[in-house]
Design a protein around this motif. Structure first.
Motif, PDB file in Angstrom:
ATOM      1  N   PHE A   1     -12.939   2.906   2.221  1.00 54.08           N
ATOM      2  CA  PHE A   1     -11.684   2.471   2.833  1.00 54.08           C
ATOM      3  C   PHE A   1     -11.776   1.022   3.289  1.00 54.08           C
ATOM      4  CE2 PHE A   1      -9.001   1.721   6.503  1.00 54.08           C
ATOM      5  CZ  PHE A   1      -7.777   2.192   6.066  1.00 54.08           C
TER       6      PHE A   1
ATOM      7  N   ASP B   1     -12.022  -1.096  -0.206  1.00 56.15           N
ATOM      8  CA  ASP B   1     -10.861  -1.065  -1.102  1.00 56.15           C
ATOM      9  C   ASP B   1      -9.940   0.083  -0.689  1.00 56.15           C
ATOM     10  OD1 ASP B   1      -9.026  -1.123  -3.132  1.00 56.15           O
ATOM     11  OD2 ASP B   1     -10.499  -1.229  -4.762  1.00 56.15           O
ATOM     12  N   PRO B   2      -8.993  -0.171   0.222  1.00 57.14           N
ATOM     13  CA  PRO B   2      -8.148   0.927   0.720  1.00 57.14           C
ATOM     14  C   PRO B   2      -7.362   1.635  -0.371  1.00 57.14           C
ATOM     15  CG  PRO B   2      -7.962  -1.017   2.125  1.00 57.14           C
ATOM     16  CD  PRO B   2      -8.735  -1.442   0.917  1.00 57.14           C
ATOM     17  N   GLN B   3      -6.843   0.907  -1.356  1.00 53.42           N
ATOM     18  CA  GLN B   3      -6.034   1.548  -2.394  1.00 53.42           C
ATOM     19  C   GLN B   3      -6.886   2.455  -3.282  1.00 53.42           C
ATOM     20  OE1 GLN B   3      -2.782   1.605  -2.418  1.00 53.42           O
ATOM     21  NE2 GLN B   3      -2.844   0.315  -0.577  1.00 53.42           N
ATOM     22  N   ARG B   4      -8.078   2.006  -3.609  1.00 54.13           N
ATOM     23  CA  ARG B   4      -8.972   2.870  -4.398  1.00 54.13           C
ATOM     24  C   ARG B   4      -9.383   4.091  -3.583  1.00 54.13           C
ATOM     25  NH1 ARG B   4     -15.111   1.442  -6.273  1.00 54.13           N
ATOM     26  NH2 ARG B   4     -15.605   3.474  -7.165  1.00 54.13           N
TER      27      ARG B   4
ATOM     28  N   GLU C   1      -2.107   8.485   3.170  1.00 54.71           N
ATOM     29  CA  GLU C   1      -1.183   7.418   3.579  1.00 54.71           C
ATOM     30  C   GLU C   1      -1.315   7.135   5.075  1.00 54.71           C
ATOM     31  OE1 GLU C   1       1.190   4.410   2.928  1.00 54.71           O
ATOM     32  OE2 GLU C   1       0.599   5.789   1.323  1.00 54.71           O
TER      33      GLU C   1
ATOM     34  N   THR D   1      -9.944   5.671   9.065  1.00 57.58           N
ATOM     35  CA  THR D   1      -9.988   7.092   8.709  1.00 57.58           C
ATOM     36  C   THR D   1     -10.334   7.989   9.887  1.00 57.58           C
ATOM     37  OG1 THR D   1     -12.312   6.843   8.041  1.00 57.58           O
ATOM     38  CG2 THR D   1     -10.638   6.541   6.347  1.00 57.58           C
TER      39      THR D   1
ATOM     40  N   LYS E   1      -7.555   5.565  -1.332  1.00 60.43           N
ATOM     41  CA  LYS E   1      -6.407   6.468  -1.343  1.00 60.43           C
ATOM     42  C   LYS E   1      -6.352   7.259  -2.639  1.00 60.43           C
ATOM     43  CE  LYS E   1      -1.348   6.419  -1.163  1.00 60.43           C
ATOM     44  NZ  LYS E   1      -0.150   5.554  -1.025  1.00 60.43           N
ATOM     45  N   GLN E   2      -6.558   6.581  -3.751  1.00 59.44           N
ATOM     46  CA  GLN E   2      -6.493   7.276  -5.044  1.00 59.44           C
ATOM     47  C   GLN E   2      -7.605   8.305  -5.177  1.00 59.44           C
ATOM     48  OE1 GLN E   2      -6.599   4.633  -8.395  1.00 59.44           O
ATOM     49  NE2 GLN E   2      -6.843   6.269  -9.874  1.00 59.44           N
ATOM     50  N   ASP E   3      -8.834   7.945  -4.748  1.00 57.89           N
ATOM     51  CA  ASP E   3      -9.973   8.852  -4.916  1.00 57.89           C
ATOM     52  C   ASP E   3      -9.842  10.091  -4.035  1.00 57.89           C
ATOM     53  OD1 ASP E   3     -10.932   7.083  -6.716  1.00 57.89           O
ATOM     54  OD2 ASP E   3     -12.665   6.428  -5.552  1.00 57.89           O
TER      55      ASP E   3
ATOM     56  N   ILE F   1      -4.086   4.664   5.548  1.00 51.41           N
ATOM     57  CA  ILE F   1      -3.671   3.297   5.200  1.00 51.41           C
ATOM     58  C   ILE F   1      -2.829   2.706   6.324  1.00 51.41           C
ATOM     59  CG2 ILE F   1      -2.390   1.910   3.541  1.00 51.41           C
ATOM     60  CD1 ILE F   1      -4.955   3.047   2.401  1.00 51.41           C
ATOM     61  N   ARG F   2      -1.891   3.488   6.848  1.00 47.35           N
ATOM     62  CA  ARG F   2      -1.008   2.982   7.891  1.00 47.35           C
ATOM     63  C   ARG F   2      -1.766   2.711   9.181  1.00 47.35           C
ATOM     64  NH1 ARG F   2       2.131   6.855   7.879  1.00 47.35           N
ATOM     65  NH2 ARG F   2       1.162   8.029   9.550  1.00 47.35           N
TER      66      ARG F   2
END
Length: 718
Positions: free
Chosen positions: A338, A341-344, A360, A368, A346-348, A363-364
């Motif tokens: 996180f 790479d927060p987007q990766r 989500e 974590t 999220k996807q994983d 991210i917000r």
């Protein structure tokens, strides 16, 4: 006699078997025996040594990987426990010091004096605006929910007064903590001017998020950052439902001089992130004046767990990390992925089974903690108080090596997990295995190559014959091998070449016969039917929709050929049929069969065509032209009588023994009746053909013919 004969019969085959083995071995040359012995000895030796080295090295390397990860976990746990211990000791010194005791007495007295204080409407509006602009945006960012500030606004006079003078004027918390005196002349401001620097130093030096002083009634009489909790009551105020309230009551009730209570992380509305507290009673021995509560910063835990984001320098490699898990199976520190790479991340985690709304939230919230679930076997074992290692999938869906243990922190039921992807953790094992396998393979390869080079010259003639046989099996019969010796191999090569020549001649004869058969089959039936016939289908029949059928008859052919020889008559018939076939091919018409003076064809049978009616009518007109040209050239008076219908037909092989391809159905029958029932030569069509062509061709009514459904009107093409 039987008993004396049986032993001889039982031992008789043994000398024969021995003689057979000796005979087989005697046919192998000494060179071949040495070659086999060399190969077997080298390969077996290399395989045994490699296997022993592999087992020993693999076990050692795997043990080193497990031990290294366990040491990282233990080191991180010791560091975390030591940090908490230092903070607890420091808190005990501060809470029982004279300064803190005097501060809580002064702030409590100043707070009580403000119970009758008033503020102006403008000051109250500034407080409301502060709640609306800052508190709601902070909570929206953290939880994604809108906050109704009506239940949070100050209710007591002291709370309204303090927040009007110390909270609302500052949108920047760094300015609020440095503001010592509002110069309003109140006793609380005097206490703040005297003690604010002390608590500011406590918060900044130990990196706490905030410091709160609470009196014995639950009032927050002081906060370092002067937030919206200043002046509230944690027992009956809007922020009473959190871990701080319970910890405060335990601190008041404790009789231990050095008591320090630690809470787990939880939601605390005035803070913009998950909050944990360290609380200690304030006052001299034997008397409690209040409670000092320090808001424990989550970033200090993250800094410890992430080695200040220096994972590789700490020995965790590219995928390793350590993190904390609470009794609710939620993280108490941030994930490495996180932070990188927060987007990766999220996807994983979503791919691994985490609900998208939970990912989500991470991210917000920007972390974590209290969001990402880690319900794994390692977590369950650690929560039972067990310590160990395990290989399982982690919260990212990756197979990982995990070392787990409970954390020794009083009041907290946390577990610490150190993990690393197995692909990286066991990379040394994989490299060792790869190197060992390659080395063994190279040794075996070198020995085999040397042995094969020696044996190759003995089998070279056989290889040439084998290659020639493969060429013949693939269909190349023009193989001619060079004769390089006069021994048995040379004689075998000569015989092989002779066999190849004979096979080539026979193959050419068979190919010619196949071509002739194909030509005959295609002249009897369409190519799709030929293909099905070759594949051995017993019943070949098919229904066709939207097919136009023409049944044509050459009127007068019998009269002009009556006195001719059979050769001359056949020449005339063939001349007409060839021209009919050429016209049919040009127009896309498919011939079904021909008689001496009859011609049955269709359009749309094998190849569907939208304009099959037009093509068939054009073909009938072209047949008329062919007959007219024939009459002009020969002086004869042949006529064409043709019937055309369109509809559904069936086709297939009627008799497999004689290969009779035919077409039948209502459209064929009606076309035949139209042709045969017309008294005069000409081109006759049914109602369906007339309806399709009346806009482009001229027709005249020609009466009726009998059909399957009664009388069928027909038209003559003019």
């Amino acid at each position: 006699m039987t008993s004396t004969m049986q032993p001889d019969a039982a031992v008789e085959p043994q000398p024969a078997a021995k003689r057979l083995r000796r005979r087989v071995l005697s046919r192998i040359s000494i060179q071949s025996k040495l070659l086999v012995m060399l190969l077997l000895t080298s390969v077996l030796s290399a395989a045994v040594v490699g296997f022993i080295g592999y087992q020993s090295g693999r076990s050692s390397l795997r043990a080193a990987v497990f031990d290294g990860l366990t040491e990282i976990r233990a080191s991180q746990a010791r560091q975390l426990e030591a940090e908490f211990s230092d903070l607890k000791n420091s808190l005990v010194l501060y809470s029982h010091g004279t300064t803190t005791t005097e501060a809580i007495q002064a702030f409590t007295a100043g707070f009580d004096q403000l119970n009758g204080a008033t503020i102006s409407p403008q000051q109250w509006q500034s407080v409301v605006d502060y709640y609306r602009n800052h508190l709601t945006s902070s909570e929206l960012k953290q939880t994604g929910e809108q906050v109704d500030i009506r239940g949070l606004l100050p209710t007591s006079a002291a709370q309204r007064y303090l927040q009007a003078h110390y909270t609302a004027p500052f949108s920047d918390w760094n300015k609020a903590i440095r503001f010592d005196d509002a110069r309003d002349g109140s006793a609380w401001s005097a206490a703040n001017a005297r003690f604010n620097e002390f608590f500011r130093e406590l918060v900044t030096r130990f990196e706490f998020e905030d410091a709160l002083l609470l009196d014995t009634r639950g009032n927050v009489v002081y906060t370092a950052y002067k937030g919206v909790d200043l002046g509230t009551n944690i027992l009956n105020g809007p922020y009473r439902e959190n871990e701080l309230s319970e910890a405060y009551q335990k601190a008041l009730a404790s009789n231990v001089v050095d008591y320090v209570g630690i809470t787990d992380f939880g939601d605390y509305l005035p803070a913009d992130e998950p909050t944990a507290w360290m609380v200690s009673p304030v006052g001299p021995p034997g008397r409690v004046e209040g409670v000092l509560a320090l808001q424990f910063p989550i970033f200090k835990i993250n800094r410890t767990m992430t080695a200040d984001k220096q994972w590789e320098a700490a020995g965790m490699g590219r995928t390793g990390e350590t993190f904390l898990v609470g009794p609710d199976d939620l993280m108490r520190s941030d994930s490495r992925l996180f932070l990188e790479d927060p987007q990766r991340f999220k996807q994983d985690v979503v791919d691994a089974g985490t609900p998208p709304d939970v990912a989500e939230d991470s991210i917000r919230q920007g972390g974590t903690t209290l969001v990402q679930p880690v319900a794994s076997e390692a977590t369950r074992q650690a929560q039972r108080g067990q310590t160990g290692t395990i290989v399982e999938k982690d919260y990212l869906g990756q197979e990982t090596l995990q070392a787990y243990a409970p954390v020794d922190l009083e009041g907290l039921h946390w577990s610490i997990i150190a993990k690393i992807d197995t692909a990286e953790a066991f990379a040394p094992v994989a490299r060792f295995t790869r190197t060992l396998v390659l080395s063994t393979a190279v040794i075996i390869f070198v020995v085999c190559v040397a042995a094969m080079l020696l044996a190759r010259m003995f089998v070279r003639p056989i290889r040439r014959l084998e290659a020639g046989a493969q060429q013949i099996s693939s269909g190349d019969y023009k193989v001619n091998l060079p004769v390089l010796s006069r021994d048995e191999f040379g004689d075998l090569t000569v015989a092989f070449n002779e066999m190849s020549r004979n096979l080539a001649i026979k193959e050419e004869l068979l190919a010619e016969q196949r071509r002739e058969n194909d030509r005959l089959l295609l002249s009897l039936m369409p190519e799709p039917v030929v293909q099905r016939y070759r594949e051995g289908e017993e019943t070949i029949a098919q229904d066709h929709q939207n097919v136009t059928v023409i049944f044509a008859d050459t009127v007068g052919l019998d009269e002009i050929t009556h006195d001719m020889s059979s050769d001359d008559a056949l020449s005339i018939v063939n001349k007409l049929v060839r021209q009919f076939d050429a016209a049919a091919e040009n127009l896309g018409i498919e011939r079904v069969r021909t008689l001496r003076n009859g011609y049955l064809a269709s359009c749309g049978l094998s190849v569907p065509r939208l304009d099959n009616v037009r093509r068939t009518v054009d073909f009938a007109v072209e047949m008329q032209r062919i007959i007219d040209r024939f009459n002009a050239e020969t002086g004869h008076s042949l006529k064409l009588r043709a019937g055309i219908d369109t509809g559904t037909v069936s086709s297939g092989l009627v008799d497999r023994s004689n290969l009779a391809y035919d077409m039948w159905g209502a459209a064929v029958n009606l076309a035949y009746r139209v042709q045969s029932g017309s008294p005069q030569p000409g081109i006759y069509v049914t109602s369906r053909v007339y309806d399709a062509m009346r806009d482009t061709r001229d027709f005249t009514p020609a009466g009726d013919v009998g059909g399957d459904d009664g009388a069928e009107p027909i038209w003559r093409l003019t």
